[in-house]
Design a protein around this motif. Structure first.
Motif, short mmCIF file in Angstrom:
data_model
loop_
_atom_site.label_atom_id
_atom_site.label_comp_id
_atom_site.label_asym_id
_atom_site.label_seq_id
_atom_site.Cartn_x
_atom_site.Cartn_y
_atom_site.Cartn_z
N ILE A 168 -40.23 7.42 -10.22
CA ILE A 168 -39.25 6.38 -9.89
C ILE A 168 -39.48 5.14 -10.75
O ILE A 168 -40.63 4.69 -10.92
CB ILE A 168 -39.35 5.99 -8.40
CG1 ILE A 168 -39.07 7.21 -7.53
CG2 ILE A 168 -38.37 4.87 -8.07
CD1 ILE A 168 -39.26 6.95 -6.04
N GLY A 169 -38.39 4.60 -11.28
CA GLY A 169 -38.43 3.33 -12.00
C GLY A 169 -37.54 2.32 -11.30
O GLY A 169 -36.42 2.65 -10.90
N ASN A 170 -38.03 1.09 -11.15
CA ASN A 170 -37.27 0.03 -10.50
C ASN A 170 -36.69 -0.91 -11.55
O ASN A 170 -37.42 -1.59 -12.26
CB ASN A 170 -38.18 -0.75 -9.54
CG ASN A 170 -37.51 -2.00 -9.00
OD1 ASN A 170 -36.31 -2.00 -8.72
ND2 ASN A 170 -38.28 -3.07 -8.86
N ALA A 171 -35.35 -0.96 -11.64
CA ALA A 171 -34.70 -1.81 -12.64
C ALA A 171 -34.63 -3.26 -12.24
O ALA A 171 -34.36 -4.13 -13.08
CB ALA A 171 -33.29 -1.29 -12.92
N ASP A 172 -34.80 -3.56 -10.95
CA ASP A 172 -34.77 -4.94 -10.47
C ASP A 172 -33.47 -5.65 -10.86
O ASP A 172 -33.47 -6.84 -11.16
CB ASP A 172 -35.98 -5.72 -11.00
CG ASP A 172 -36.30 -6.94 -10.15
OD1 ASP A 172 -35.93 -6.95 -8.96
OD2 ASP A 172 -36.88 -7.89 -10.70
N GLU A 173 -32.36 -4.87 -10.88
CA GLU A 173 -31.03 -5.37 -11.25
C GLU A 173 -30.99 -5.96 -12.67
O GLU A 173 -30.16 -6.79 -12.99
CB GLU A 173 -30.52 -6.41 -10.24
CG GLU A 173 -30.33 -5.89 -8.83
CD GLU A 173 -29.18 -4.90 -8.67
OE1 GLU A 173 -28.48 -4.63 -9.67
OE2 GLU A 173 -29.00 -4.38 -7.56
N ARG A 174 -31.88 -5.48 -13.56
CA ARG A 174 -31.93 -5.96 -14.93
C ARG A 174 -31.60 -4.81 -15.89
O ARG A 174 -32.33 -3.81 -15.93
CB ARG A 174 -33.32 -6.51 -15.25
CG ARG A 174 -33.65 -7.82 -14.59
CD ARG A 174 -35.12 -8.18 -14.79
NE ARG A 174 -35.57 -7.97 -16.16
CZ ARG A 174 -36.86 -8.01 -16.52
NH1 ARG A 174 -37.80 -8.21 -15.62
NH2 ARG A 174 -37.20 -7.81 -17.79
N PRO A 175 -30.54 -4.94 -16.68
CA PRO A 175 -30.18 -3.87 -17.62
C PRO A 175 -31.30 -3.54 -18.60
O PRO A 175 -31.50 -2.36 -18.95
CB PRO A 175 -28.95 -4.42 -18.34
CG PRO A 175 -28.35 -5.39 -17.36
CD PRO A 175 -29.52 -6.01 -16.66
N ASP A 176 -32.04 -4.54 -19.07
CA ASP A 176 -33.10 -4.28 -20.04
C ASP A 176 -34.23 -3.46 -19.41
O ASP A 176 -34.78 -2.54 -20.03
CB ASP A 176 -33.64 -5.58 -20.62
CG ASP A 176 -34.28 -6.47 -19.56
OD1 ASP A 176 -33.73 -6.56 -18.43
OD2 ASP A 176 -35.31 -7.11 -19.84
N LEU A 177 -34.55 -3.78 -18.15
CA LEU A 177 -35.60 -3.03 -17.47
C LEU A 177 -35.12 -1.62 -17.12
O LEU A 177 -35.89 -0.65 -17.19
CB LEU A 177 -36.02 -3.78 -16.20
CG LEU A 177 -37.34 -3.37 -15.54
CD1 LEU A 177 -38.48 -3.36 -16.54
CD2 LEU A 177 -37.64 -4.31 -14.38
#
Length: 360
Positions: free
Chosen positions: A94-103
């Motif tokens: 699982i990866g969490n993007a934290d609502e950031r497109p770059d992440l």
């Protein structure tokens, strides 16, 4: 630690037969399969997953990139994905993007580099070249909850349009007319879709959505707090704040309480994305609930179909309105108040028709 040769000797078969059994090859006789499985259990043999992946070009691993791990909706979604994947013989990273497109793109790139078999993504926006390139390259991929228009990838999502219409009908039946919305990011499909559904439903009842009653949030609690403070500062504040996700609803509740106001006596509050916490707030919050667990399981099944060569299908499940007491409902209310829409003017009819045509 037992080796595959030990298993073969214990079962009285060749190493190749053991390998075929462990890879579920259909050419093995039932007798040989039984002896191998007994030997595996007796010796406590565990196949080397890395070595197997090099031989089969599969890792039995799925990647999941979610928009915000702190959002209870996505936490539940991730849990259901992991459970269904495990039942089908896959592990999940699982990866969490934290609502950031770059992440988000960082996690997607990392997962692809690790040779996962397939990818589940809830996109943070609609403009990721990496996602488009991965789809064009044939990477097994499924979008869940959100999607990127124009990218030919199966989508597993909930349709909240009917539930939002039920919410507006419910509020109208309670005598509420000044309805405001805290919208999610317009760059996300869920952010723009929920605003359109809300506006369409209002038009069906001859109600408008003034610019002053539309606040731009980002699916985070702080934006819900900020937008609600702006609503409360208006010369004529709304009677209802509808937050387009659960975290923004909690931020809205904080802002209302910080002013010394009470829900629903001074202002009503409703939310999209029901969460278990909402039954414990005072008052419990009326919300649109998505079938989160079903979405996660359906997304995994669609992705595994794609990985294993079966045609994957997009899935759309209905959301539903859960009535509680944050909008002035009776303590015993459990179903939406039903009110037939009345078109008060020709202009309202035209607005409703035009908006409906724009719905996806």
């Amino acid at each position: 630690m037992a080796s595959i040769k030990d298993v073969a000797a214990e079962a009285g078969v060749s190493v190749a037969t053991v390998s075929r059994v462990l890879n579920d090859h259909p050419s093995v006789s039932s007798d040989a399969r039984t002896r191998v499985l007994r030997a595996v259990a007796a010796l406590g043999y565990r196949p080397n997953a890395v070595a197997r992946s090099l031989r089969t070009d599969q890792t039995r691993t799925l990647g999941l990139v979610i928009s915000d791990v702190l959002n209870p909706y996505f936490t539940e979604l991730a849990r259901s994905v992991e459970e269904e994947a495990r039942a089908l013989g896959y592990s999940v990273i699982i990866g969490n993007a934290d609502e950031r497109p770059d992440l988000q793109d960082h996690h997607v790139r990392t997962l692809l580099d690790r040779r996962i078999d397939g990818l589940l993504v809830s996109p943070t926006d609609g403009g990721s070249p990496l996602m488009l390139d991965a789809a064009r390259a044939g990477t097994p991929m499924v979008f869940v909850d959100r999607w990127i228009p124009g990218v030919e990838v199966p989508v597993v999502r909930a349709d909240g349009q009917s539930a939002v219409r039920d919410l507006v009908a419910h509020l109208y039946g309670l005598g509420l007319r000044r309805l405001a919305i805290i919208a999610g990011p317009a760059a996300t499909t869920t952010g723009s879709e929920r605003v359109r559904a809300f506006r369409t439903a209002l038009a069906e009842y001859g109600l408008s959505l003034p610019d002053a009653y539309t606040g731009q949030g980002d699916f985070q609690a702080e934006s819900g707090r900020r937008v609600t403070e702006g609503f409360l500062d208006l010369p004529e504040p709304p009677e209802v704040v509808f937050a387009a996700d659960n975290l923004m609803a909690l931020g809205a509740l904080d802002a209302i309480r910080a002013r010394g106001l009470r829900v629903p006596d001074d202002i009503a509050l409703a939310a999209f994305d029901d969460i278990p916490w909402f039954v414990h707030t005072d008052p419990p919050i009326t919300a649109v609930a998505q079938p989160t667990g079903e979405l996660g399981r359906a997304a995994v099944r669609a992705l595994v179909d794609r990985i294993e060569g079966r045609p994957p299908q997009s899935v759309t499940l209905p959301a539903r309105l859960v009535v509680r007491r944050s909008c002035g409902e009776s303590p015993t209310a459990t179903t939406p108040t039903t009110t037939t829409p009345t078109t008060t003017t020709a202009a309202a009819t035209t607005a409703s028709t035009a908006t409906n045509r724009s719905m996806p």
